[in-house]
Design a protein around this motif. Structure first.
Motif, PDB file in Angstrom:
ATOM      1  N   LEU A  56       0.852  -1.181   0.000  1.00  0.00           N
ATOM      2  CA  LEU A  56       0.000   0.000   0.000  1.00  0.00           C
ATOM      3  C   LEU A  56       0.888   1.232   0.000  1.00  0.00           C
ATOM      4  CD1 LEU A  56      -2.928   1.012   0.148  1.00  0.00           C
ATOM      5  CD2 LEU A  56      -2.692   1.037   2.634  1.00  0.00           C
ATOM      6  N   GLU A  57       0.911   1.944  -1.109  1.00  0.00           N
ATOM      7  CA  GLU A  57       1.733   3.151  -1.214  1.00  0.00           C
ATOM      8  C   GLU A  57       1.155   4.254  -0.327  1.00  0.00           C
ATOM      9  OE1 GLU A  57       2.831   6.494  -4.624  1.00  0.00           O
ATOM     10  OE2 GLU A  57       2.328   4.454  -5.226  1.00  0.00           O
ATOM     11  N   PRO A  58       1.997   4.956   0.435  1.00  0.00           N
ATOM     12  CA  PRO A  58       1.476   6.082   1.239  1.00  0.00           C
ATOM     13  C   PRO A  58       0.758   7.073   0.334  1.00  0.00           C
ATOM     14  CG  PRO A  58       3.753   5.584   1.828  1.00  0.00           C
ATOM     15  CD  PRO A  58       3.443   4.782   0.591  1.00  0.00           C
ATOM     16  N   GLY A  59      -0.456   7.408   0.694  1.00  0.00           N
ATOM     17  CA  GLY A  59      -1.252   8.273  -0.170  1.00  0.00           C
ATOM     18  C   GLY A  59      -1.945   9.381   0.584  1.00  0.00           C
ATOM     19  N   ARG A  60      -2.771  10.107  -0.133  1.00  0.00           N
ATOM     20  CA  ARG A  60      -3.505  11.233   0.414  1.00  0.00           C
ATOM     21  C   ARG A  60      -4.950  10.816   0.687  1.00  0.00           C
ATOM     22  NH1 ARG A  60      -1.846  15.640  -4.263  1.00  0.00           N
ATOM     23  NH2 ARG A  60       0.432  15.333  -4.162  1.00  0.00           N
ATOM     24  N   PRO A  61      -5.645  11.600   1.508  1.00  0.00           N
ATOM     25  CA  PRO A  61      -7.092  11.365   1.652  1.00  0.00           C
ATOM     26  C   PRO A  61      -7.754  11.466   0.280  1.00  0.00           C
ATOM     27  CG  PRO A  61      -6.319  12.857   3.356  1.00  0.00           C
ATOM     28  CD  PRO A  61      -5.176  12.698   2.377  1.00  0.00           C
TER      29      PRO A  61
ATOM     30  N   SER B 110     -14.649  10.052   1.979  1.00  0.00           N
ATOM     31  CA  SER B 110     -13.249  10.448   1.976  1.00  0.00           C
ATOM     32  C   SER B 110     -12.495   9.659   3.048  1.00  0.00           C
ATOM     33  CB  SER B 110     -13.115  11.945   2.244  1.00  0.00           C
ATOM     34  OG  SER B 110     -11.752  12.338   2.259  1.00  0.00           O
ATOM     35  N   HIS B 111     -11.336   9.091   2.689  1.00  0.00           N
ATOM     36  CA  HIS B 111     -10.597   8.265   3.629  1.00  0.00           C
ATOM     37  C   HIS B 111      -9.144   8.134   3.196  1.00  0.00           C
ATOM     38  CE1 HIS B 111     -11.690   5.507   0.385  1.00  0.00           C
ATOM     39  NE2 HIS B 111     -10.650   4.768   0.746  1.00  0.00           N
ATOM     40  N   ARG B 112      -8.339   7.562   4.098  1.00  0.00           N
ATOM     41  CA  ARG B 112      -6.936   7.248   3.822  1.00  0.00           C
ATOM     42  C   ARG B 112      -6.600   5.961   4.550  1.00  0.00           C
ATOM     43  NH1 ARG B 112      -1.892   8.791   6.499  1.00  0.00           N
ATOM     44  NH2 ARG B 112      -0.153   8.742   5.013  1.00  0.00           N
ATOM     45  N   LEU B 113      -5.959   5.034   3.850  1.00  0.00           N
ATOM     46  CA  LEU B 113      -5.560   3.754   4.431  1.00  0.00           C
ATOM     47  C   LEU B 113      -4.051   3.728   4.626  1.00  0.00           C
ATOM     48  CD1 LEU B 113      -7.784   1.384   2.277  1.00  0.00           C
ATOM     49  CD2 LEU B 113      -8.006   1.725   4.740  1.00  0.00           C
ATOM     50  N   VAL B 114      -3.617   3.178   5.757  1.00  0.00           N
ATOM     51  CA  VAL B 114      -2.192   3.090   6.069  1.00  0.00           C
ATOM     52  C   VAL B 114      -1.891   1.670   6.544  1.00  0.00           C
ATOM     53  CG1 VAL B 114      -0.286   3.998   7.451  1.00  0.00           C
ATOM     54  CG2 VAL B 114      -2.163   5.517   6.766  1.00  0.00           C
ATOM     55  N   ALA B 115      -0.886   1.038   5.941  1.00  0.00           N
ATOM     56  CA  ALA B 115      -0.489  -0.312   6.360  1.00  0.00           C
ATOM     57  C   ALA B 115       0.971  -0.524   6.013  1.00  0.00           C
ATOM     58  CB  ALA B 115      -1.348  -1.368   5.676  1.00  0.00           C
ATOM     59  N   SER B 116       1.682  -1.241   6.881  1.00  0.00           N
ATOM     60  CA  SER B 116       3.091  -1.536   6.635  1.00  0.00           C
ATOM     61  C   SER B 116       3.259  -2.864   5.898  1.00  0.00           C
ATOM     62  CB  SER B 116       3.867  -1.568   7.958  1.00  0.00           C
ATOM     63  OG  SER B 116       3.305  -2.532   8.844  1.00  0.00           O
ATOM     64  N   GLN B 117       2.204  -3.679   5.863  1.00  0.00           N
ATOM     65  CA  GLN B 117       2.262  -4.961   5.195  1.00  0.00           C
ATOM     66  C   GLN B 117       1.324  -4.967   3.983  1.00  0.00           C
ATOM     67  OE1 GLN B 117       1.141  -4.285   8.239  1.00  0.00           O
ATOM     68  NE2 GLN B 117      -0.460  -5.690   8.900  1.00  0.00           N
TER      69      GLN B 117
ATOM     70  N   THR C 242      -3.552  12.159 -14.034  1.00  0.00           N
ATOM     71  CA  THR C 242      -2.866  11.999 -12.753  1.00  0.00           C
ATOM     72  C   THR C 242      -3.602  12.724 -11.639  1.00  0.00           C
ATOM     73  OG1 THR C 242      -0.699  11.692 -13.794  1.00  0.00           O
ATOM     74  CG2 THR C 242      -0.718  12.414 -11.499  1.00  0.00           C
ATOM     75  N   ARG C 243      -4.033  13.966 -11.885  1.00  0.00           N
ATOM     76  CA  ARG C 243      -4.768  14.726 -10.864  1.00  0.00           C
ATOM     77  C   ARG C 243      -6.047  14.003 -10.470  1.00  0.00           C
ATOM     78  NH1 ARG C 243      -3.602  19.071 -14.276  1.00  0.00           N
ATOM     79  NH2 ARG C 243      -5.765  19.115 -15.006  1.00  0.00           N
ATOM     80  N   THR C 244      -6.767  13.504 -11.451  1.00  0.00           N
ATOM     81  CA  THR C 244      -8.029  12.818 -11.177  1.00  0.00           C
ATOM     82  C   THR C 244      -7.780  11.513 -10.442  1.00  0.00           C
ATOM     83  OG1 THR C 244      -8.940  13.774 -13.211  1.00  0.00           O
ATOM     84  CG2 THR C 244     -10.148  11.944 -12.229  1.00  0.00           C
ATOM     85  N   PHE C 245      -6.731  10.808 -10.805  1.00  0.00           N
ATOM     86  CA  PHE C 245      -6.408   9.531 -10.172  1.00  0.00           C
ATOM     87  C   PHE C 245      -6.038   9.743  -8.705  1.00  0.00           C
ATOM     88  CE2 PHE C 245      -4.346   5.494  -9.426  1.00  0.00           C
ATOM     89  CZ  PHE C 245      -4.987   4.620 -10.296  1.00  0.00           C
ATOM     90  N   VAL C 246      -5.227  10.765  -8.424  1.00  0.00           N
ATOM     91  CA  VAL C 246      -4.821  11.054  -7.049  1.00  0.00           C
ATOM     92  C   VAL C 246      -6.035  11.435  -6.203  1.00  0.00           C
ATOM     93  CG1 VAL C 246      -3.513  12.637  -5.582  1.00  0.00           C
ATOM     94  CG2 VAL C 246      -2.448  11.665  -7.621  1.00  0.00           C
ATOM     95  N   ALA C 247      -6.929  12.247  -6.768  1.00  0.00           N
ATOM     96  CA  ALA C 247      -8.124  12.650  -6.027  1.00  0.00           C
ATOM     97  C   ALA C 247      -9.035  11.461  -5.739  1.00  0.00           C
ATOM     98  CB  ALA C 247      -8.885  13.714  -6.818  1.00  0.00           C
ATOM     99  N   THR C 248      -8.999  10.466  -6.627  1.00  0.00           N
ATOM    100  CA  THR C 248      -9.890   9.311  -6.492  1.00  0.00           C
ATOM    101  C   THR C 248      -9.295   8.201  -5.642  1.00  0.00           C
ATOM    102  OG1 THR C 248     -10.783   9.815  -8.689  1.00  0.00           O
ATOM    103  CG2 THR C 248     -11.264   7.637  -7.790  1.00  0.00           C
ATOM    104  N   PHE C 249      -8.002   7.924  -5.819  1.00  0.00           N
ATOM    105  CA  PHE C 249      -7.375   6.789  -5.132  1.00  0.00           C
ATOM    106  C   PHE C 249      -6.275   7.190  -4.151  1.00  0.00           C
ATOM    107  CE2 PHE C 249      -8.937   4.922  -9.157  1.00  0.00           C
ATOM    108  CZ  PHE C 249      -9.801   3.989  -8.614  1.00  0.00           C
ATOM    109  N   GLY C 250      -5.908   8.455  -4.125  1.00  0.00           N
ATOM    110  CA  GLY C 250      -4.907   8.917  -3.168  1.00  0.00           C
ATOM    111  C   GLY C 250      -3.474   8.703  -3.596  1.00  0.00           C
ATOM    112  N   VAL C 251      -3.243   8.028  -4.718  1.00  0.00           N
ATOM    113  CA  VAL C 251      -1.890   7.743  -5.208  1.00  0.00           C
ATOM    114  C   VAL C 251      -1.822   8.054  -6.702  1.00  0.00           C
ATOM    115  CG1 VAL C 251      -1.430   5.962  -3.479  1.00  0.00           C
ATOM    116  CG2 VAL C 251      -2.481   5.321  -5.653  1.00  0.00           C
TER     117      VAL C 251
END
Length: 257
Positions: free
Chosen positions: A25-30, A67-74, A217-226
């Motif tokens: 899971l790549e670190p992303g934005r809300p 709107s959300h953000r997921l964080v995982a190290s695995q 890219t802008r639309t993808f980041v807004a939609t998936f956070g990455v």
């Protein structure tokens, strides 16, 4: 190799109205997107951040538009389902915006996904019987055929024999989304499918109806956070089936928001 037998290379399977992702899971934005989502870790917990604060659990169910953000190290597993696949089967009791999974539920999903990845058969899914479904299929076919150019709601309305005003109301009822939001969602799906063929971001943007790669890219980041660029390193498989391997429906989860 992890429990699903997947290497460190991310796996993305794109179906018709659904997708499965397994990998880091790549670190992303809300962000927010037009799909209901199941997300869990094969081992450990997954952090979900949003307006409710931070929620850590083995997995989460997230409704479309939240709107959300997921964080995982695995490595994580995510199943995305276009809410229109359930258009004729909406419950009168709305599902919670965000819900947490137990360890048992996450383990059950892990087993289901593992079995699905090892065989060609999909589990039986609900087949909508709403009388408007044939018209809905017609408009989806029309949209897919016209996706590489400008799309107007009035043209779509004419294609299925409705007035523009009636069409907009009917479309929102069927999809739970505005016409513009749903077209954007379809364009993103088309762009990922084009990337799966080895195309550049620029080609993917043009073939999916975006102005250029920056717009994609802008639309993808807004939609998936990455950003979409890392997907080119993933193993992307396109699947023409319209039934997802797992569904958000039928899960008894603890609502949070």
């Amino acid at each position: 190799m992890d429990e699903l037998g997947i290497s460190s290379r991310p796996l993305l399977i794109m179906g018709r109205g659904w997708a499965v992702y397994a990998g880091p899971l790549e670190p992303g934005r809300p962000h927010r997107h037009q799909a209901t989502q199941l997300a869990w870790c094969g081992d450990g917990t997954l952090l979900l951040e949003g307006a409710w604060g931070a929620l850590e659990a083995p997995g989460h169910a997230i409704q479309a538009g939240v709107s959300h953000r997921l964080v995982a190290s695995q490595p994580v597993r995510m199943v995305f389902e276009d809410p229109t696949l359930q258009a004729a089967a909406y419950s009168t009791s709305p599902a919670p915006a965000v819900a947490a999974m137990t360890e048992e539920q996450a383990a059950h999903l892990e087993q289901q996904l593992s079995r699905w990845l090892q065989g060609p058969q999909l589990p039986t899914a609900h087949s909508p019987s709403h009388p408007a479904v044939p018209r809905w299929q017609s408009v989806l076919h029309w949209l897919e055929a016209a996706l590489d150019g400008p799309l107007r709601a009035s043209d779509a309305a004419q294609a299925v024999g409705l007035s523009p005003s009636r069409f907009m109301h009917w479309f929102a009822e069927m999809s739970g989304l505005s016409f513009r939001a749903y077209v954007r969602w379809l364009r993103l799906q088309r762009a990922v499918r084009v990337l799966a063929d080895g195309s550049t971001l620029t080609d993917a943007a043009h073939l999916a109806g975006f102005a250029d790669s920056a717009h994609l890219t802008r639309t993808f980041v807004a939609t998936f956070g990455v950003r979409p660029a890392p997907l080119r390193a993933a193993r992307i498989v396109c699947d023409d089936r319209s039934k997802p391997p797992l569904t958000v429906q039928g899960w008894s989860l603890t609502g949070v928001a």
